[in-house]
Design a protein around this motif. Structure first.
Motif, short mmCIF file in Angstrom:
data_model
loop_
_atom_site.label_atom_id
_atom_site.label_comp_id
_atom_site.label_asym_id
_atom_site.label_seq_id
_atom_site.Cartn_x
_atom_site.Cartn_y
_atom_site.Cartn_z
N UNK A 68 0.83 -1.21 0.00
CA UNK A 68 0.00 0.00 0.00
C UNK A 68 0.87 1.26 0.00
N UNK A 69 1.86 1.29 0.86
CA UNK A 69 2.74 2.46 0.97
C UNK A 69 3.48 2.73 -0.34
N UNK A 70 4.03 1.68 -0.93
CA UNK A 70 4.78 1.85 -2.18
C UNK A 70 3.85 2.18 -3.34
N UNK A 71 2.67 1.55 -3.38
CA UNK A 71 1.73 1.81 -4.48
C UNK A 71 1.21 3.25 -4.41
N UNK A 72 0.98 3.76 -3.21
CA UNK A 72 0.57 5.17 -3.08
C UNK A 72 1.64 6.09 -3.66
N UNK A 73 2.90 5.77 -3.39
CA UNK A 73 4.00 6.57 -3.95
C UNK A 73 4.03 6.46 -5.47
N UNK A 74 3.78 5.27 -5.99
CA UNK A 74 3.72 5.08 -7.44
C UNK A 74 2.61 5.89 -8.08
N UNK A 75 1.43 5.90 -7.46
CA UNK A 75 0.33 6.72 -7.98
C UNK A 75 0.70 8.19 -7.99
N UNK A 76 1.36 8.64 -6.92
CA UNK A 76 1.76 10.05 -6.84
C UNK A 76 2.67 10.42 -8.02
N UNK A 77 3.64 9.59 -8.31
CA UNK A 77 4.53 9.85 -9.46
C UNK A 77 3.72 9.82 -10.76
N UNK A 78 2.85 8.83 -10.89
CA UNK A 78 2.06 8.70 -12.11
C UNK A 78 1.19 9.90 -12.39
N UNK A 79 0.60 10.47 -11.35
CA UNK A 79 -0.31 11.59 -11.55
C UNK A 79 0.37 12.95 -11.50
N UNK A 80 1.38 13.13 -10.64
CA UNK A 80 1.96 14.47 -10.49
C UNK A 80 3.17 14.72 -11.39
N UNK A 81 3.94 13.66 -11.70
CA UNK A 81 5.13 13.85 -12.53
C UNK A 81 4.93 13.41 -13.97
N UNK A 82 4.17 12.32 -14.15
CA UNK A 82 3.99 11.77 -15.49
C UNK A 82 2.66 12.19 -16.10
N UNK A 83 1.78 12.74 -15.28
CA UNK A 83 0.52 13.32 -15.75
C UNK A 83 -0.40 12.33 -16.46
N UNK A 84 -0.44 11.10 -15.98
CA UNK A 84 -1.37 10.13 -16.53
C UNK A 84 -2.79 10.53 -16.13
N UNK A 85 -3.75 10.40 -17.02
CA UNK A 85 -5.13 10.74 -16.66
C UNK A 85 -5.81 9.66 -15.82
N UNK A 86 -5.35 8.42 -15.94
CA UNK A 86 -5.97 7.30 -15.24
C UNK A 86 -4.93 6.20 -15.07
N UNK A 87 -5.04 5.45 -13.98
CA UNK A 87 -4.18 4.29 -13.74
C UNK A 87 -5.09 3.13 -13.36
N UNK A 88 -4.80 1.96 -13.90
CA UNK A 88 -5.62 0.78 -13.64
C UNK A 88 -4.81 -0.26 -12.87
N UNK A 89 -5.52 -1.23 -12.33
CA UNK A 89 -4.90 -2.41 -11.72
C UNK A 89 -5.86 -3.57 -11.96
N UNK A 90 -5.32 -4.76 -12.08
CA UNK A 90 -6.17 -5.92 -12.31
C UNK A 90 -5.51 -7.15 -11.73
N UNK A 91 -6.33 -8.14 -11.44
CA UNK A 91 -5.84 -9.39 -10.88
C UNK A 91 -6.90 -10.46 -11.06
N UNK A 92 -6.53 -11.70 -10.82
CA UNK A 92 -7.51 -12.78 -10.83
C UNK A 92 -8.60 -12.47 -9.81
#
Length: 192
Positions: free
Chosen positions: A117-141
């Motif tokens: 959770x801690x690392x994924x929150x950091x990943x989302x922050x980079x994705x939205x604030x630095x890389x400016x992705x409009x949406x991020x997905x995740x999927x699993x079985x």
């Protein structure tokens, strides 16, 4: 998809973790977790040492090329390798591609500490604030309740959709996957 190119590989620090570029010393513990039936319960197969090393090399190469990707994760206090967490372009054969996914795979002995959770929150922050992705997905079985719980904890929402993963054999009980997502606007509202 147009995204900002990161000039040098991003390294991310959280309260307890460091998300960083891969090192040669990561290969052995990464191979061990990829050969662990508990960690790989919701994947079609365990990875051999050669397959695990190839995956680590691909992760390392993509981070070197664009500055972001599936980062190696270590504890800051003991510098112990935990696994990976990060962002990746979705495979083109997936029904919701093109897109960006957030993903994680940690050694089982590190589960239950909130590291994913801690690392994924950091990943989302980079994705939205630095890389400016409009949406991020995740999927699993669909039966992977542990990963689904992480998706919810990081603010993602179940889309209500499931899909047949094209890389999982038709006869496998792991073929049906659930899809979660979060938009930049939802993340900003959650972060506020």
């Amino acid at each position: 998809m147009n995204v900002a190119q990161v000039v040098k590989p991003a390294e991310i620090d959280t309260a307890r973790l460091r998300l960083r570029q891969w090192r040669a010393a990561d290969r052995e513990p990464f191979a061990a977790l990829n050969a662990d039936p508990t960690v790989m319960e919701f994947f079609p197969a365990l990875l051999s040492r050669a397959e695990s090393d190839a995956l680590a090399s691909r992760c390392e190469g993509l981070i070197a090329e664009r500055g972001w990707g599936l980062w190696a994760v270590e504890t800051k206090n003991g510098r112990e390798f935990l696994g990976f967490v990060g962002l990746h372009r979705t495979a083109p054969e997936l029904p919701f591609s093109p897109g960006i996914e957030i993903s994680w795979r940690l050694a089982a002995r590190h589960w239950g500490n909130g590291y994913a959770t801690e690392a994924a929150c950091a990943g989302l922050r980079v994705g939205f604030t630095q890389l400016h992705f409009p949406e991020i997905v995740a999927f699993t079985a669909v039966d992977n309740s542990r990963s689904c719980a992480v998706m919810v904890r990081i603010g993602m929402r179940h889309t209500g959709e499931s899909f047949e993963h094209p890389k999982v054999p038709v006869s496998s009980p792991l073929r049906t996957h659930c899809l979660y997502h979060i938009t930049r606007e939802q993340w900003e509202a959650n972060d506020a």
